[in-house]
Write a protein that holds these residues in place. Structure first.
Motif, PDB file in Angstrom:
ATOM      1  N   HIS A 214      43.235  37.345  36.483  1.00  0.00           N
ATOM      2  CA  HIS A 214      44.422  37.265  35.642  1.00  0.00           C
ATOM      3  C   HIS A 214      43.987  37.352  34.191  1.00  0.00           C
ATOM      4  O   HIS A 214      42.782  37.343  33.885  1.00  0.00           O
ATOM      5  CB  HIS A 214      45.219  35.986  35.909  1.00  0.00           C
ATOM      6  N   ALA A 215      44.938  37.444  33.292  1.00  0.00           N
ATOM      7  CA  ALA A 215      44.623  37.666  31.881  1.00  0.00           C
ATOM      8  C   ALA A 215      43.743  36.562  31.310  1.00  0.00           C
ATOM      9  O   ALA A 215      42.895  36.814  30.457  1.00  0.00           O
ATOM     10  CB  ALA A 215      45.913  37.774  31.076  1.00  0.00           C
ATOM     11  N   ALA A 216      43.890  35.343  31.785  1.00  0.00           N
ATOM     12  CA  ALA A 216      43.142  34.219  31.220  1.00  0.00           C
ATOM     13  C   ALA A 216      41.658  34.267  31.542  1.00  0.00           C
ATOM     14  O   ALA A 216      40.858  33.639  30.867  1.00  0.00           O
ATOM     15  CB  ALA A 216      43.733  32.901  31.701  1.00  0.00           C
ATOM     16  N   ASN A 217      41.252  35.005  32.605  1.00  0.00           N
ATOM     17  CA  ASN A 217      39.811  35.073  32.894  1.00  0.00           C
ATOM     18  C   ASN A 217      39.214  36.419  32.540  1.00  0.00           C
ATOM     19  O   ASN A 217      38.117  36.740  32.983  1.00  0.00           O
ATOM     20  CB  ASN A 217      39.504  34.695  34.349  1.00  0.00           C
ATOM     21  N   LEU A 218      39.931  37.196  31.730  1.00  0.00           N
ATOM     22  CA  LEU A 218      39.382  38.433  31.201  1.00  0.00           C
ATOM     23  C   LEU A 218      38.986  38.207  29.752  1.00  0.00           C
ATOM     24  O   LEU A 218      39.811  37.808  28.927  1.00  0.00           O
ATOM     25  CB  LEU A 218      40.406  39.574  31.306  1.00  0.00           C
ATOM     26  N   THR A 219      37.723  38.459  29.430  1.00  0.00           N
ATOM     27  CA  THR A 219      37.225  38.191  28.089  1.00  0.00           C
ATOM     28  C   THR A 219      37.752  39.231  27.106  1.00  0.00           C
ATOM     29  O   THR A 219      37.737  40.422  27.378  1.00  0.00           O
ATOM     30  CB  THR A 219      35.679  38.221  28.083  1.00  0.00           C
ATOM     31  N   ARG A 220      38.178  38.770  25.956  1.00  0.00           N
ATOM     32  CA  ARG A 220      38.666  39.682  24.917  1.00  0.00           C
ATOM     33  C   ARG A 220      37.528  40.565  24.417  1.00  0.00           C
ATOM     34  O   ARG A 220      36.388  40.098  24.260  1.00  0.00           O
ATOM     35  CB  ARG A 220      39.257  38.893  23.756  1.00  0.00           C
ATOM     36  N   PRO A 221      37.809  41.839  24.139  1.00  0.00           N
ATOM     37  CA  PRO A 221      36.749  42.753  23.675  1.00  0.00           C
ATOM     38  C   PRO A 221      35.990  42.222  22.474  1.00  0.00           C
ATOM     39  O   PRO A 221      34.773  42.409  22.368  1.00  0.00           O
ATOM     40  CB  PRO A 221      37.526  44.033  23.340  1.00  0.00           C
TER      41      PRO A 221
END
Length: 277
Positions: A214-221
């Motif tokens: 989900h979005a919360a476990n994807l690291t921001r670039p």
């Protein structure tokens, strides 16, 4: 209540602001085919009621809940649980993931039946993507066994589940607050590298773990450069501790992550002397 004998494994679950997902993770522990487990939940300074949710399960004597005063980061939270692990093995469970029903039984059997120097067992993981509140099946991450510590060093993907021999983790000092990640980043990579130096890794070729994407476990670039620098420093430190036999060749994936491309043997001092004379 029948607990099926003396527990052989402790599930260690660190949670930080995952009140929505935590019940599913805990339910997967209660759904195990073996009831011979302990569960230690450490609330890492949550502000959303995650700790209160965990304490709802204290009716079961197998469950213990620890609370940290403030958010310390995953590695530091895991380290805080180690004095409370009194079983031969323990396994970590992320608070937004869940186990397959046979995970604890199969991983315990693999370690019990494996070589005495086995320090970690892992398996395969089914990934699930959230879409409009529904979980949709995604890819399967397949792990593998390793030939030696340098094979572990080269391995890029993460290993899940991470099922540890407790004595071995204590022997290497546990989940340290290292100078690079501060116990907040790449704590899984660091403990695995430390363990690879003292024992073997086993692999159970079955899906025993489920990962929620989900979005919360994807690291921001914009975070990747900083995290890549932490990983690079951590790996270079470990190679030095192993005697610096290889030069690390790095590669960057299209999505921006830094990984080990190759290990090149360093020339011996004797060979260098012959070249200069």
């Amino acid at each position: 209540m029948c607990t099926g004998g003396e527990p052989r494994v402790t599930v260690v679950l660190a949670v930080y602001n995952r009140a929505r997902d935590l019940p599913m993770a805990i339910a997967s522990v209660f759904a195990q085919t073996t009831p011979a487990w302990n569960l230690v939940v450490v609330d890492d300074g949550s502000t959303d009621g995650s700790g209160e949710i965990a304490r709802r399960y204290l009716w079961d004597p197998r469950v213990r809940v620890l609370s940290l005063g403030e958010n310390e980061g995953l590695g530091n939270a895991l380290q805080a649980t180690l004095p409370h692990v009194r079983t031969p093995y323990f396994v970590t469970l992320d608070s937004d993931d869940w186990f397959a029903p046979t995970a604890l039984a199969e991983l315990t059997a693999a370690m019990d039946e494996g070589p005495a120097d086995a320090v970690v067992a892992s398996a395969n993981a089914q990934h699930w993507r959230e879409d409009s509140g529904r979980l949709m099946r995604d890819h399967v991450l397949r792990g593998r066994a390793f030939s030696d510590k340098f094979d572990v060093f080269r391995y890029g993907p993460y290993l899940v589940p991470r099922f540890y021999r407790t004595e071995a983790v204590l022997r290497v000092g546990g989940f340290e607050r290292d100078p690079h990640g501060q116990g907040r980043y790449y704590e899984d990579k660091l403990i695995l590298l430390k363990l690879a130096a003292i024992g073997r890794f086993l692999h159970v070729d079955r899906v025993l773990y489920h990962v929620r994407l989900h979005a919360a476990n994807l690291t921001r670039p914009e975070e990747r450069a900083r995290l890549n620098a932490i990983k690079k420093a951590m790996y270079e430190r470990m190679m030095r501790e192993w005697g610096d036999p290889y030069e690390i060749v790095w590669k960057t994936h299209p999505e921006g992550w830094l990984d080990v491309a190759d290990l090149v043997p360093r020339e011996s001092a004797g060979a260098q002397d012959r070249r200069t004379h």
